[in-house]
Motif scaffolding. Sequence first.
Motif, PDB file in Angstrom:
ATOM      1  N   GLN A 289      27.739 -22.979   9.564  1.00 44.26           N
ATOM      2  CA  GLN A 289      29.015 -22.359   9.217  1.00 44.26           C
ATOM      3  C   GLN A 289      28.754 -20.935   8.744  1.00 44.26           C
ATOM      4  O   GLN A 289      27.647 -20.609   8.324  1.00 44.26           O
TER       5      GLN A 289
ATOM      6  N   SER B 290      31.070 -23.568   1.699  1.00 42.72           N
ATOM      7  CA  SER B 290      31.956 -23.157   0.605  1.00 42.72           C
ATOM      8  C   SER B 290      31.318 -23.198  -0.795  1.00 42.72           C
ATOM      9  O   SER B 290      31.731 -22.421  -1.669  1.00 42.72           O
TER      10      SER B 290
ATOM     11  N   GLU C  42      30.728 -18.536   6.077  1.00 44.89           N
ATOM     12  CA  GLU C  42      31.784 -18.507   5.079  1.00 44.89           C
ATOM     13  C   GLU C  42      32.084 -17.058   4.734  1.00 44.89           C
ATOM     14  O   GLU C  42      31.159 -16.251   4.642  1.00 44.89           O
TER      15      GLU C  42
ATOM     16  N   HIS D 216      29.520 -28.108   3.705  1.00 46.38           N
ATOM     17  CA  HIS D 216      30.086 -26.838   4.177  1.00 46.38           C
ATOM     18  C   HIS D 216      29.420 -25.692   3.407  1.00 46.38           C
ATOM     19  O   HIS D 216      28.642 -25.946   2.476  1.00 46.38           O
TER      20      HIS D 216
ATOM     21  N   ARG E 183      26.667 -33.276   7.974  1.00 40.08           N
ATOM     22  CA  ARG E 183      27.690 -34.312   7.808  1.00 40.08           C
ATOM     23  C   ARG E 183      27.239 -35.608   8.447  1.00 40.08           C
ATOM     24  O   ARG E 183      26.648 -35.592   9.529  1.00 40.08           O
TER      25      ARG E 183
HETATM   26  N1  PHE Z   1      34.877 -25.284   4.249  1.00 38.47           N
HETATM   27  C1  PHE Z   1      35.900 -25.569   5.233  1.00 38.47           C
HETATM   28  C2  PHE Z   1      35.375 -26.657   6.173  1.00 38.47           C
HETATM   29  O1  PHE Z   1      34.205 -26.881   6.210  1.00 38.47           O
HETATM   30  C3  PHE Z   1      36.272 -24.357   6.021  1.00 38.47           C
HETATM   31  C4  PHE Z   1      36.971 -23.330   5.169  1.00 38.47           C
HETATM   32  C5  PHE Z   1      36.264 -22.352   4.519  1.00 38.47           C
HETATM   33  C6  PHE Z   1      38.352 -23.359   5.042  1.00 38.47           C
HETATM   34  C7  PHE Z   1      36.914 -21.414   3.731  1.00 38.47           C
HETATM   35  C8  PHE Z   1      39.000 -22.430   4.272  1.00 38.47           C
HETATM   36  C9  PHE Z   1      38.292 -21.485   3.626  1.00 38.47           C
HETATM   37  O2  PHE Z   1      36.134 -27.287   6.870  1.00 38.47           O
END
Ligand code: PHE
Length: 339
Positions: free
Chosen positions: A209, A171, A211, A169, A195
């Motif tokens: 994604q 994040s 973020e 992700h 993934r």
């Molecule tokens: N990183 C999470 C995911 O991949 C998504 C997410 C990002 C959720 C930031 C909350 C806050 O599923």
Amino acid sequence: MSLLLEAKNYRDNFRKELANLNITKNSVEELRIKYLGKKGILNRLFQGFGSLQPEERKEFGQIVNSFKNDLNVQFEVLQNKLSEQEVSKDFFDYSLPGKKPETGYMHPISQTMREISKIFREMGFDIEYGPEVETDYYNFQALNFPDNHPARDMQDTFFINNDILLRTHTSPIQVRTMQSQKPPIRILAPGRVFRNEAISARSHCIFHQIEGLYIDENVTFSELKTTLDIFAKRYFGSKVKLRFRPSYFPFTEPSAEVDITCFICNGKGCNVCKKTGWLEILGCGMVDPNVLEASGIDSEKYSGYAFGMGPDRITMLKYGITDIRMFFEGDIRFLQQFK
Ligand code: PHE
């Protein structure tokens, strides 16, 4: 057959061959050798001269000599045609209109990411990037996924070794930013993620994604809701409504998943929203104090929110694309539709 008759036949045949000749360097040379070569027809005729009856010699001599002249003239003509061909090969007509070079254009997912980024940039978010090859620490540990925590199974990971992986992700960019900047932090981080999932029409092992992260004093959940509401209305249209459903992410508390009213049927229910009237577009929540502390931010003083959304899915919904694999196949016929 008498030699005289033979000579007449050759003369007539040559004319036929000439009429049917496809003029190329090779075909002309072949024909020349056949008639004018050392062991060619003309020489063979001349060699037969001695064996003729004296009364035949005059007529034969006339025929063969005029045949010889004809051959010489015709091969000169052929040579001229060949050199004309050479010239016209290199001829360039400067008055012809130019050919337009094919220009590239942006991939539909990149277009979506730019459009989304633009909206958040206008709200004061800076764009940040991070590496696609990450360490376990940034992808999991610092985001409050302890070792052996079952939440790690939420994201099937491509491990390179025990410690290095392809980020699952965006994040980890939150963590990298919190460690390199001081609050207030307001960033948007678009990127590719990976993934270990079976590839199908609905899911791919590579996707994208975006973020978002905002950290300051007194950041509240209602600010998160307002920001996402403004974004969704600007991106999907002013009639769109949002719905926050409680959810779980290790790095946010509380956490929510956000649905918007289906922008195809305006919430009435259609095939795209599977008759529910709602489309899930992102996950979000308040940054867990553990995550702030792990990156050296005082969780008593600061709070923040984070969200993550999937531009692949958003692009599919927007254009009615039913197979996510189309994005990664590089098929020009598909891509040209998004010029
Ligand atoms: N990183 C999470 C995911 O991949 C998504 C997410 C990002 C959720 C930031 C909350 C806050 O599923």
